[in-house]
Design an enzyme around this catalytic site. Structure first.
Site, PDB file in Angstrom:
ATOM      1  N   ASP A   1      39.591  30.375  42.908  1.00 14.15           N
ATOM      2  CA  ASP A   1      40.302  29.540  43.866  1.00 14.15           C
ATOM      3  C   ASP A   1      40.038  30.035  45.287  1.00 14.15           C
ATOM      4  O   ASP A   1      39.724  29.262  46.197  1.00 14.15           O
ATOM      5  CB  ASP A   1      41.796  29.574  43.546  1.00 14.15           C
TER       6      ASP A   1
ATOM      7  N   ASP B   1      37.032  41.765  45.872  1.00 13.71           N
ATOM      8  CA  ASP B   1      37.171  42.042  47.294  1.00 13.71           C
ATOM      9  C   ASP B   1      35.805  42.209  47.948  1.00 13.71           C
ATOM     10  O   ASP B   1      35.567  41.713  49.067  1.00 13.71           O
ATOM     11  CB  ASP B   1      38.064  43.266  47.527  1.00 13.71           C
TER      12      ASP B   1
ATOM     13  N   LYS C   1      37.886  42.320  38.792  1.00 13.57           N
ATOM     14  CA  LYS C   1      38.553  43.470  39.421  1.00 13.57           C
ATOM     15  C   LYS C   1      38.769  44.515  38.333  1.00 13.57           C
ATOM     16  O   LYS C   1      39.884  44.973  38.077  1.00 13.57           O
ATOM     17  CB  LYS C   1      39.874  43.017  40.060  1.00 13.57           C
TER      18      LYS C   1
END
Length: 361
Positions: free
Chosen positions: A248, A224, A192
């Site tokens: 995760d 995302d 990110k």
């Protein structure tokens, strides 16, 4: 060869699926001329109940004396109201950290027979074969400071810290490049970097490492977008490497592409090749003790254990072929069955895999 295996059944369905793994390992030993000695330890909620801590010192000592560790699952609502340091998951994080298990390998492989079990269209997921590599001992799960504090106005504030060193990023990055080199030579690094400084450093390190692996195509993707692309066009990925929190989430997303999270194994490795192996799914306390759990993720974790920590590739191939065989035969547990299909119990599915292993060439 003789190997020492530590079994950590854990909580919920853990004891049921680990029992099938032990059954399979005994069959592997007989078929391939290996010798396994088994010890058992406590981890998670069962350890809290028995010793007052989620990771007893004895368990850690047993792990350090073993050639590999096989874990069932930890956690459950029974322990959710306890203090943070007495949650079952703290034992899992603790053993990963103590053993230096920094590289979590989560393959998402769709068996052809289960294409219809995925919630996505078969043409979107057919032939899916990706590996997500998750950094496992750094990031926001381990960063300090952390905790919940009372503010002067009486309200509370929760705080967690995401921290990554250049060395940690380089270590997991090299793992990603090395595995990509053995597969399709394509590595997607997920971060990110448009928001997080840790991700900006992550990307800088990955770009630098890419110069040492000119035969591997390196790409970058924001997390995302990666989540969206896993659902939109998952077969564009071959190997994905990312940090702890992102890994995760993305690995559980990828798990559902294969039809059931009950089909996904994982390996957590340190720099020596020592590893802890476990299914991706959780402890499922709602079906614990009912013989409804799918043991195939755990049995495929056995294959990873044989391949990565013990170097027994032929035995690993045999286990994977046995799992494929039972699926071709139409044998299903409840989570991968369609309406009207007969359903096998946990033990019956384990027996079927053992039978297929023994019958295989």
């Amino acid at each position: 060869m003789s190997y020492r295996i530590l079994l950590l059944p854990g909580d919920g369905i853990g004891p049921e699926i680990v029992a099938e793994a032990e059954k399979l390992l005994r069959a592997v030993a007989e078929k391939f001329g290996l010798d396994f000695s088994f010890t058992r330890g406590l981890l998670g909620g069962c350890a809290i109940d028995a010793t007052g801590t989620p990771l007893p010192d004895e368990t850690l000592a047993l792990a350090r004396d073993a050639d590999a560790v096989l874990l069932g699952a930890v956690g459950g609502q029974k322990w959710d109201r306890g203090p943070a340091h007495l949650r079952p998951e703290r034992g899992l994080l603790g053993i990963r950290k103590a053993l230096g298990l920094y590289a979590n390998l989560r393959p998402a492989l769709l068996f052809p027979e289960l294409a219809g079990a995925s919630t996505l269209k078969p043409e979107v997921v057919a032939g899916l074969d990706i590996v997500i590599i998750r950094e496992l001992t750094g990031g926001i799960y381990f960063g300090e400071p952390r905790g919940v504090e009372r503010l002067p106005d009486g309200s509370r504030e929760g705080r967690n810290t995401m921290v990554y060193s250049e060395a940690e990023i380089e270590r997991i990055g090299r793992t990603g490049f090395d595995i990509a080199r053995r597969r399709g030579r394509r590595l997607c690094s997920v971060d990110k970097a448009n928001v997080l400084e840790t991700s900006q450093l992550w990307r800088e390190v990955m770009v630098r490492l890419g110069g040492e692996y000119p035969d591997v195509e390196l790409s970058h993707m924001y997390v995302d977008n990666a989540a969206m692309q896993l659902v939109r066009a998952p077969k564009q990925f071959d190997v994905v490497v990312t940090e702890n929190l992102f890994g995760d989430i993305l690995s559980d997303c990828a798990a559902m592409l294969t039809g059931s999270i009950g089909m996904l194994p994982s390996a957590s490795l340190n720099q020596t090749g020592f590893g802890m192996y476990e299914p991706v799914h959780g402890s499922a306390p709602d079906i614990a003790g009912q013989q409804k759990a799918n043991p195939l993720a755990t049995l495929l974790s056995v294959a990873m254990l044989l391949r990565y920590s013990l170097g027994e590739a032929a035995a690993a191939d045999g286990v994977e072929q046995a799992v494929a065989s039972v699926l071709r035969q139409g044998l299903r547990t409840a989570d991968i069955a369609v309406a009207g299909e007969p359903v096998l119990s946990t033990a019956a599915m384990g027996d079927a895999v053992v039978a297929a292993l023994c019958a295989g060439g």
